[in-house]
Design a protein around this motif. Structure first.
Motif, short mmCIF file in Angstrom:
data_model
loop_
_atom_site.label_atom_id
_atom_site.label_comp_id
_atom_site.label_asym_id
_atom_site.label_seq_id
_atom_site.Cartn_x
_atom_site.Cartn_y
_atom_site.Cartn_z
N PRO A 15 -3.73 -10.61 10.08
CA PRO A 15 -2.95 -10.20 8.91
C PRO A 15 -1.88 -9.18 9.23
CG PRO A 15 -4.92 -8.90 9.02
CD PRO A 15 -4.93 -9.78 10.26
N ARG A 16 -1.71 -8.81 10.50
CA ARG A 16 -0.86 -7.66 10.82
C ARG A 16 0.58 -7.77 10.33
NH1 ARG A 16 -2.14 -7.17 17.08
NH2 ARG A 16 -2.02 -9.43 16.80
N PRO A 17 1.26 -8.92 10.49
CA PRO A 17 2.63 -8.96 9.95
C PRO A 17 2.70 -8.70 8.45
CG PRO A 17 2.26 -10.78 11.48
CD PRO A 17 0.93 -10.14 11.25
N ALA A 18 1.76 -9.28 7.69
CA ALA A 18 1.75 -9.06 6.24
C ALA A 18 1.40 -7.61 5.91
CB ALA A 18 0.75 -10.01 5.58
N LEU A 19 0.44 -7.04 6.64
CA LEU A 19 0.06 -5.65 6.38
C LEU A 19 1.21 -4.70 6.65
CD1 LEU A 19 -3.62 -5.35 7.67
CD2 LEU A 19 -2.77 -6.07 5.44
N ARG A 20 1.98 -4.99 7.69
CA ARG A 20 3.14 -4.14 7.96
C ARG A 20 4.13 -4.18 6.81
NH1 ARG A 20 2.77 -6.67 13.17
NH2 ARG A 20 1.81 -5.28 14.70
N ARG A 21 4.32 -5.35 6.24
CA ARG A 21 5.22 -5.45 5.08
C ARG A 21 4.69 -4.64 3.91
NH1 ARG A 21 6.80 -11.65 3.97
NH2 ARG A 21 7.98 -10.60 2.30
N VAL A 22 3.39 -4.72 3.66
CA VAL A 22 2.79 -3.95 2.57
C VAL A 22 2.97 -2.45 2.82
CG1 VAL A 22 0.63 -3.34 1.41
CG2 VAL A 22 1.11 -5.74 1.98
N LEU A 23 2.63 -2.00 4.01
CA LEU A 23 2.69 -0.56 4.32
C LEU A 23 4.13 -0.05 4.31
CD1 LEU A 23 0.03 -0.60 7.17
CD2 LEU A 23 -0.22 0.51 4.94
N ASP A 24 5.04 -0.82 4.87
CA ASP A 24 6.45 -0.41 4.85
C ASP A 24 6.97 -0.29 3.42
OD1 ASP A 24 6.45 -0.32 7.59
OD2 ASP A 24 7.54 -2.23 7.85
N HIS A 25 6.53 -1.21 2.56
CA HIS A 25 7.01 -1.16 1.18
C HIS A 25 6.39 0.00 0.42
CE1 HIS A 25 9.29 -2.78 -2.10
NE2 HIS A 25 8.22 -2.84 -2.88
N LEU A 26 5.14 0.30 0.68
CA LEU A 26 4.53 1.48 0.06
C LEU A 26 5.26 2.75 0.51
CD1 LEU A 26 0.71 0.67 0.29
CD2 LEU A 26 2.20 0.45 -1.71
N ASP A 27 5.69 2.77 1.77
CA ASP A 27 6.50 3.91 2.24
C ASP A 27 7.80 4.01 1.46
OD1 ASP A 27 4.89 5.12 4.10
OD2 ASP A 27 5.76 4.10 5.83
N ARG A 28 8.45 2.88 1.29
CA ARG A 28 9.72 2.90 0.53
C ARG A 28 9.50 3.37 -0.90
NH1 ARG A 28 10.74 -1.76 3.74
NH2 ARG A 28 9.85 -3.15 2.17
N ARG A 29 8.38 2.97 -1.48
CA ARG A 29 8.07 3.37 -2.85
C ARG A 29 7.52 4.80 -2.92
NH1 ARG A 29 7.64 -0.27 -7.03
NH2 ARG A 29 7.50 1.71 -8.13
N GLY A 30 7.06 5.33 -1.79
CA GLY A 30 6.55 6.69 -1.76
C GLY A 30 5.21 6.86 -2.44
#
Length: 337
Positions: free
Chosen positions: A183-198
């Motif tokens: 799941p790593r590519p999808a998890l990176r997308r989730v985590l990066d987006h949570l970072d953008r959202r703060g």
């Protein structure tokens, strides 16, 4: 009737983390007991204290239990159980035939499955897609499929835990770190987006496979399993007891069910996915997953991971509606009999 269930892994109990196959066996046993049958379990000694030591020991124990029916959730055990002259239901929950190429064991798994199918009286799957995927293989094993031998038995959802939503948005996901479940590519997308959202955090439940000889893989293969990325918003909860797992699900905003495309994911439904629904969690999944056909309004089926996360964060009424839809979906399809 006396029913013997043969499986892999440790059954649910206080302080125990469980695998999907063991949970599958336990749910079968609960349903059979509720129907008035006497149920016995057997699993390998390497995984369960007091279990059977080898196939010869398994057949000796099974014979002396004098069961009227046997349910097998362990492919390697099925051929020996088929020699006992007892009607045998083979649960095809384990997708080793499709997963074995990752361990270089496709030829061996193919022979193992054909032997297991050849001795079965009835076969159990989780989803209608699996029935169609297995019928031709059954014909190769010499089974006359003019009379459908397959039963579709979806996983059973747990009772919903007490709801205690965390102050910060919390998303849950998890599983074993199998080579085919990446799941790593999808998890990176989730985590990066949570970072953008703060805001928000992601909790992974699971880790290295619990079973002692997963897929009969050599040590070199076991060392090649992937590991999770380092990220401040990612919590590695590891394997936790099943009751604790459900309690943590009760704190979550939603579940993330994303992984690399794989035939097993497209064909079967896992206990993890149904546990999410049982805990009234909206599920974000991809269109290739078998569970996508069943979600209805209980989740978001999309390749747009970031858009799905935004909806969970920005539309609380929609999330509440998804929770209600999850409860309804469980009642329709995943409730115990």
């Amino acid at each position: 009737m006396r029913v013997l269930i043969v499986h892999r892994g440790v059954l649910p109990g206080p302080g125990r983390a469980v695998t999907g196959g063991a949970l599958r066996a336990w749910r079968h046993g609960q349903a059979l007991q509720q129907a008035g049958h006497e149920v016995f379990y057997l699993s390998p000694a390497a995984e369960t204290p007091g279990g059977y030591s080898d196939i010869r020991d398994l057949t000796w124990r099974a014979r002396h239990l004098t069961a009227d029916r046997i349910v097998c959730v362990s492919m390697d055990a099925a051929p020996a159980l088929g020699t006992l002259g007892v009607p045998l239901a083979v649960d095809l929950y384990q997708a080793r035939l499709l997963e074995s190429p990752f361990a270089g064991r496709l030829a061996r798994a193919g022979v193992q499955y054909l032997r297991a199918l050849a001795v079965g009286s009835t076969f159990i799957v989780t989803h209608p897609r699996e029935r169609w995927s297995w019928l031709s293989v059954m014909a190769l094993a010499g089974i006359d499929v003019r009379s459908d031998p397959v039963l579709v038995v979806p996983p059973v959802a747990p009772a919903p835990p007490e709801r205690k939503t965390s102050a910060e948005p919390m998303f849950v996901t998890g599983g074993s770190s199998w080579p085919w479940h990446d799941p790593r590519p999808a998890l990176r997308r989730v985590l990066d987006h949570l970072d953008r959202r703060g805001t928000g955090r992601l909790v992974w439940f699971g880790g290295a496979p619990l079973l002692s000889d997963a897929l009969d893989a050599p040590e070199s293969e076991v060392k090649r399993v992937w590991s999770l990325p380092e990220h401040p918003r990612l919590e590695r909860a590891g394997w936790v007891p099943y009751t604790e797992l459900l309690r943590r699900y009760g704190q979550a905003t939603a579940a993330i069910d994303l992984a690399a495309a794989h035939p097993a994911r497209a064909l079967r439904i896992s206990h993890r996915q149904v546990d999410y629904l049982g805990c009234r969690l909206p599920v974000l999944t991809s269109p290739d997953a078998a569970i996508a056909e069943d979600l209805g309004e209980a989740g978001i089926v999309t390749e747009d991971v970031e858009g799905g996360i935004d909806r969970f964060l920005d539309d609380p009424p929609a999330v509440q509606a998804m929770r209600a839809a999850a409860a309804h979906r469980v009642e329709q399809r995943y409730a115990s009999a």
